[in-house]
Scaffold this motif. Structure first.
Motif, PDB file in Angstrom:
ATOM      1  N   CYS A 284       0.862  -1.179   0.000  1.00  0.00           N
ATOM      2  CA  CYS A 284       0.000   0.000   0.000  1.00  0.00           C
ATOM      3  C   CYS A 284       0.902   1.234   0.000  1.00  0.00           C
ATOM      4  O   CYS A 284       1.739   1.387   0.884  1.00  0.00           O
ATOM      5  CB  CYS A 284      -0.924   0.009   1.214  1.00  0.00           C
TER       6      CYS A 284
ATOM      7  N   CYS B  67      -0.010   3.471   3.434  1.00  0.00           N
ATOM      8  CA  CYS B  67       0.272   3.081   4.824  1.00  0.00           C
ATOM      9  C   CYS B  67       1.314   1.962   4.934  1.00  0.00           C
ATOM     10  O   CYS B  67       1.568   1.464   6.028  1.00  0.00           O
ATOM     11  CB  CYS B  67      -1.022   2.680   5.535  1.00  0.00           C
TER      12      CYS B  67
ATOM     13  N   CYS C  15      -7.055  -0.990   0.067  1.00  0.00           N
ATOM     14  CA  CYS C  15      -6.415  -1.321   1.332  1.00  0.00           C
ATOM     15  C   CYS C  15      -7.478  -1.278   2.437  1.00  0.00           C
ATOM     16  O   CYS C  15      -8.141  -0.255   2.607  1.00  0.00           O
ATOM     17  CB  CYS C  15      -5.307  -0.309   1.620  1.00  0.00           C
TER      18      CYS C  15
ATOM     19  N   CYS D  52      -6.485   1.651   5.193  1.00  0.00           N
ATOM     20  CA  CYS D  52      -6.581   3.102   4.956  1.00  0.00           C
ATOM     21  C   CYS D  52      -7.478   3.458   3.768  1.00  0.00           C
ATOM     22  O   CYS D  52      -7.728   4.636   3.511  1.00  0.00           O
ATOM     23  CB  CYS D  52      -5.191   3.703   4.759  1.00  0.00           C
TER      24      CYS D  52
END
Ligand code: ZN
Length: 219
Positions: free
Chosen positions: A16, A19, A36, A39
């Motif tokens: 990701c 994050c 994701c 987040c």
């Protein structure tokens, strides 16, 4: 053999970008996207349908590119004789008239970079469409991404505008096939650069796994 021969190694995990969480990729159906769960950032998407449209756009761009360069775009006075000339002819005249920097800019932005990008994309897309992975797949994808800042549409437009402004002092622009073709090529290149070449890894992965992209399409 290089490690490029196994595209799965490059795409089996997905990081990701927001994050830094790491996920194992799953196969998506056409049009689906993976997000994701932590987040909400989009991780990747199934672009098979969009890539189905990319090859015709690249081939159309190559044909239009030939029109841009095959037909005269300006009328120039060369040694007292009025001559109609192509972009390449204009580049040569600019170089001969001690405008080497403009000549180089026009050549690189309006001829070299579009041709390199379109040629490399066609080199990748035609074999992928036929269900096989071309030699040097990984390095060519990286090369296209490396050249992107120079193949950008703004740079291409800058090259055309610079050449027309510089040439207007010594030449008359012909509102003919070549000029219209440059307009059409600008639109086509905008479509081409909206694709991220890195997504081609997914395509190669599907072929390696024995799922040719065309076979995944559902009605
Ligand atoms: Zn995340």
């Amino acid at each position: 053999m290089s490690n490029y021969s196994d595209p799965r190694a490059d795409t089996s995990l997905k990081l990701c970008e927001h994050c830094d969480a790491v996920f194992r990729r799953i196969r998506l159906d056409p049009g689906e996207r993976a997000y994701c769960p932590r987040c909400g950032t989009e991780l990747y998407r199934n672009n098979d349908r969009r890539y189905g449209a990319l090859l015709p756009v690249v081939l159309a761009s190559l044909i239009v590119f030939i029109c841009c360069n095959a037909f005269p775009i300006v009328t120039m006075e060369i040694q007292g004789v009025s001559t109609r000339t192509t972009v390449w002819g204009a580049v040569r005249v600019l170089a001969l008239e001690d405008m080497l920097s403009v000549s180089t800019l026009v050549f690189v932005t309006t001829m070299l970079m579009p041709l390199v990008e379109l040629g490399l994309l066609a080199y990748l897309l035609v074999p992928l469409w036929l269900g096989r992975i071309p030699a040097g797949f990984g390095p060519v994808v990286r090369l296209i991404r490396l050249g992107r800042p120079w193949g950008m549409i703004e740079v291409f437009m800058l090259g055309i505008v610079a050449s027309l402004v510089k040439l207007s002092a010594m030449a008359t622009v012909i509102p003919g096939v070549a000029l219209w073709a440059f307009g059409a090529l600008t639109v086509l290149l905008a479509v081409v650069v909206s694709f991220d070449p890195a997504d081609l890894w997914e395509h190669a992965e599907a072929i390696e796994a024995g799922y040719p992209p065309a076979a995944q399409e559902r009605p």
